[in-house]
Write a protein that holds these residues in place. Structure first.
Motif, PDB file in Angstrom:
ATOM      1  N   LEU A  57       0.868  -1.242  -0.052  1.00  0.00           N
ATOM      2  CA  LEU A  57       0.118   0.128   0.072  1.00  0.00           C
ATOM      3  C   LEU A  57       1.059   1.190   0.090  1.00  0.00           C
ATOM      4  O   LEU A  57       2.162   1.256   0.650  1.00  0.00           O
ATOM      5  N   ASP A  58       0.535   2.317  -0.414  1.00  0.00           N
ATOM      6  CA  ASP A  58       1.072   3.612  -0.425  1.00  0.00           C
ATOM      7  C   ASP A  58       0.530   4.555   0.732  1.00  0.00           C
ATOM      8  O   ASP A  58       0.675   5.548   0.749  1.00  0.00           O
ATOM      9  N   HIS A  59      -0.045   3.723   1.768  1.00  0.00           N
ATOM     10  CA  HIS A  59      -1.073   4.587   2.779  1.00  0.00           C
ATOM     11  C   HIS A  59      -1.206   3.476   3.854  1.00  0.00           C
ATOM     12  O   HIS A  59      -1.155   2.222   3.613  1.00  0.00           O
ATOM     13  N   ASP A  60      -1.705   3.949   5.108  1.00  0.00           N
ATOM     14  CA  ASP A  60      -1.796   3.200   6.187  1.00  0.00           C
ATOM     15  C   ASP A  60      -3.306   2.847   6.389  1.00  0.00           C
ATOM     16  O   ASP A  60      -4.088   3.760   5.815  1.00  0.00           O
ATOM     17  N   LEU A  61      -3.602   1.868   6.818  1.00  0.00           N
ATOM     18  CA  LEU A  61      -5.110   1.452   7.001  1.00  0.00           C
ATOM     19  C   LEU A  61      -5.561   2.236   8.198  1.00  0.00           C
ATOM     20  O   LEU A  61      -5.038   2.211   9.408  1.00  0.00           O
ATOM     21  N   GLY A  87       0.707  -2.013   9.077  1.00  0.00           N
ATOM     22  CA  GLY A  87       1.477  -1.557   8.100  1.00  0.00           C
ATOM     23  C   GLY A  87       1.128  -1.568   6.707  1.00  0.00           C
ATOM     24  O   GLY A  87       0.252  -1.696   6.263  1.00  0.00           O
ATOM     25  N   ARG A  88       2.232  -1.190   5.991  1.00  0.00           N
ATOM     26  CA  ARG A  88       1.771  -1.209   4.442  1.00  0.00           C
ATOM     27  C   ARG A  88       2.349  -2.384   3.557  1.00  0.00           C
ATOM     28  O   ARG A  88       2.192  -2.122   2.287  1.00  0.00           O
ATOM     29  N   MET A 145      -3.185   1.769  -4.307  1.00  0.00           N
ATOM     30  CA  MET A 145      -2.771   3.115  -4.438  1.00  0.00           C
ATOM     31  C   MET A 145      -3.868   3.978  -3.965  1.00  0.00           C
ATOM     32  O   MET A 145      -5.080   4.057  -4.640  1.00  0.00           O
ATOM     33  N   LYS A 146      -3.726   4.903  -3.308  1.00  0.00           N
ATOM     34  CA  LYS A 146      -4.588   6.061  -2.932  1.00  0.00           C
ATOM     35  C   LYS A 146      -4.088   7.354  -3.455  1.00  0.00           C
ATOM     36  O   LYS A 146      -4.804   8.173  -3.782  1.00  0.00           O
ATOM     37  N   GLU A 147      -2.781   7.366  -3.521  1.00  0.00           N
ATOM     38  CA  GLU A 147      -1.952   8.629  -3.901  1.00  0.00           C
ATOM     39  C   GLU A 147      -2.177   8.695  -5.458  1.00  0.00           C
ATOM     40  O   GLU A 147      -2.138   8.086  -6.211  1.00  0.00           O
ATOM     41  N   ALA A 163       5.279   8.408  -9.308  1.00  0.00           N
ATOM     42  CA  ALA A 163       6.601   8.056 -10.192  1.00  0.00           C
ATOM     43  C   ALA A 163       7.290   7.197  -9.258  1.00  0.00           C
ATOM     44  O   ALA A 163       8.076   6.388  -9.599  1.00  0.00           O
ATOM     45  N   ALA A 164       7.538   7.720  -8.049  1.00  0.00           N
ATOM     46  CA  ALA A 164       8.702   7.316  -6.898  1.00  0.00           C
ATOM     47  C   ALA A 164       8.001   5.863  -6.550  1.00  0.00           C
ATOM     48  O   ALA A 164       8.795   4.765  -6.282  1.00  0.00           O
ATOM     49  N   PHE A 165       6.681   5.792  -6.436  1.00  0.00           N
ATOM     50  CA  PHE A 165       6.071   4.231  -5.980  1.00  0.00           C
ATOM     51  C   PHE A 165       6.255   3.304  -7.135  1.00  0.00           C
ATOM     52  O   PHE A 165       6.680   2.211  -6.920  1.00  0.00           O
ATOM     53  N   PHE A 166       6.261   3.651  -8.492  1.00  0.00           N
ATOM     54  CA  PHE A 166       6.414   2.756  -9.512  1.00  0.00           C
ATOM     55  C   PHE A 166       7.806   2.380  -9.779  1.00  0.00           C
ATOM     56  O   PHE A 166       8.159   1.465 -10.006  1.00  0.00           O
TER      57      PHE A 166
END
Length: 526
Positions: free
Chosen positions: A35-39, A46-47, A249-251, A258-261
């Motif tokens: 994930l790119d975010h927390d639940l 965690g992510r 992804m939420k972002e 780009a950073a995530f990919f």
């Protein structure tokens, strides 16, 4: 169970959302989800999760919901901040036989209050921020119980306080009974509540189940779509049951995307068309965030050819392609087609594809007694098991669009001699003297790279008004604009607004009716 056995079971029993993580974990427990975010409901999770951990969290939350009083057949409206835990909580509710009702976090308090009334005393699962947004709504009178994902509020039950609740056995829903409720975009009024069944949800998996089966190796799948949309549940079922690593992804900010990919290098991206349009700038990013992607896919809206071409060209994978699926909440995936690097730039954006074998049937019906054609488009209709069951508490509105086995989508178009479906416009968005507003948008976006969005709407005098947005909101060059629109004399002068002012739905579609109303009340020149 192997893949064929799972698919045969789903076709026989329907898709039971509540056991999807458990079934996937039984096949390969270590499949990763990132994930790119927390639940919000499980911040300690965690992510990075395995599918086995995901299944355990769903089981845990199902037990907590049972302890909160949720029972089989009960409507439980989920209205909280956008987060993957929306899917987790809905899946937990489905696991105990409840019927999750997915309400977009973009809905305002008054709309949510009206939908709660329509649901007739559902349970409400929410967060403290959304409860504040509902301050003017008599929530405690409209919903029982009210449950928060965390934190305390008088009269509400906190899921956090139910940690350690006993686990319960899963409860299946009958194949043709409601199992999930989503809603329409509400572009023309109060959203309609769309009822899905295990049978209809299972049918909707078929087109992409077979498409994913064509992949020669397991690819990491990045998913960036609305967490409350019915497509999210299909996409997750497909990815998990196919044992594919998933990026959730939420972002949407291009730099963060780009950073995530770059870090996780997906091979498959499914995203909202307007998100992909926003990410076009990344095709020139020196980090090459799309280099690893072999498959791009989108549903919801037809996508502009410029966007498809740029994305496919930015991949460094041999045989990279863009697969576009045309459908809507009420029908699921209806038709589709693939575009490759050599053809994407020449694509006709109005050509949305062909019906897929063994899946939905599509026809075009005359609007005026004459045969539908390019110059006289007809109503697009769809028939198959994937059709939604009804609109909750609005059977008459549902029946008005149902013609025997066929569902009238509200779109107009025609079919070519080769059978390709061309979707020209929504019927409500048609403009006199304009063959297709969407086609005009496709052409002008390809000619004017400085445009980040263009929407042609009906003006005060039924003229075609182009509402434009540019990258960084820079003023458009009027000389370039006049040259680009020279072969569209029916267009009025453009109105430029900041992109942030475009009214959008939960799936980022532009609300054309709202935009038309705004500019129908003033002169159409800026």
């Amino acid at each position: 169970m192997n893949g064929f056995t799972i698919w045969r079971s789903i076709r026989r029993r329907g898709l039971f959302l509540g056991t999807v993580p458990e079934t996937a974990a039984a096949r390969k427990s270590s499949t990763p989800l990132t994930l790119d975010h927390d639940l919000d409901v499980l911040p300690e999770a965690g992510r990075r999760l395995t599918v086995s951990e995901l299944a355990d969290h769903v089981d845990d939350l199902a037990g907590r919901l049972w302890s909160a009083g949720i029972r089989p057949g009960r409507h439980i409206a989920i209205y909280k901040a956008a987060n993957f835990d929306v899917w987790v909580l809905a899946t937990a509710a489905a696991r105990i036989g409840a019927v999750p009702v997915m309400l977009s976090p973009a809905l305002d308090g008054a709309t949510v209050g009206a939908l709660l009334r329509r649901l007739d005393q559902p349970a409400l699962l929410t967060d403290l921020h959304k409860l504040d947004a509902l301050a003017d709504v008599p929530v405690m009178d409209l919903a029982d119980p009210v449950i928060t994902v965390s934190g305390d509020r008088p009269g509400a039950v906190s899921l956090a306080g139910l940690a350690g609740a006993p686990r319960v056995e899963p409860v299946s829903r009958p194949k043709d009974e409601p199992a999930l409720i989503t809603h329409t975009s509400g572009t023309t009024g109060l959203p309609k509540l769309v009822v899905h069944t295990p049978r209809s949800m299972a049918a909707r998996l078929k087109p992409q189940w077979w498409l994913l089966s064509l992949m020669r190796k397991r690819e990491t799948v990045a998913i960036h779509i609305s967490f409350v949309h019915s497509r999210m549940f299909a996409a997750m079922a497909l990815a998990l049951l196919k044992e594919l690593p998933v990026l959730l992804m939420k972002e949407s900010d291009p730099d963060k995307v780009a950073a995530f990919f770059v870090e996780y290098r997906p091979g498959f991206i499914e995203a909202l068309p307007n998100s992909l349009m926003e990410w076009e700038c990344l095709t020139e990013d020196p980090r090459k965030p799309f280099a690893s992607v072999k498959y791009f896919s989108s549903t919801f809206d037809a996508i502009h050819p410029r966007t498809m071409s740029r994305l496919v060209d930015s991949s460094e994978r041999r045989g990279a392609l863009y697969f576009q699926i045309y459908g809507q909440s009420e029908v699921g995936p209806a038709v589709g087609r693939a575009y490759v690097r050599k053809s994407a730039h020449r694509a006709d954006g109005r050509c949305v594809g062909w019906a897929m074998p063994g899946c939905a049937k599509v026809r075009v019906v005359s609007r005026d007694g004459s045969r539908p054609s390019e110059t006289n488009p007809g109503f697009i209709e769809v028939a198959w098991e994937g059709l939604a069951k009804t609109y909750l508490a609005e059977q008459d509105r549902y029946d008005a669009n149902r013609f025997g086995d066929w569902w009238r989508t509200g779109d107009v178009g025609y079919r070519t001699r080769r059978g390709c479906l061309h979707m020209l416009d929504r019927e409500v968005d048609m403009i006199p003297g304009v063959r297709s507003a969407l086609e005009v948008e496709d052409v002008l976006l390809s000619r004017l790279e400085e445009l980040s969005e263009l929407v042609v709407v009906r003006g005060r005098k039924s003229e075609a008004v182009p509402v434009i947005c540019t990258h960084d909101d820079r003023p458009v060059d009027q000389g370039r604009w006049r040259k680009a629109v020279a072969d569209f004399p029916q267009l009025a002068d453009p109105i430029q607004i900041p992109q942030a002012e475009l009214p959008r739905t939960a799936t980022l579609k532009v609300q054309r009716v709202a935009l038309a109303r705004r500019f129908g009340e003033q002169p159409t020149s800026n």
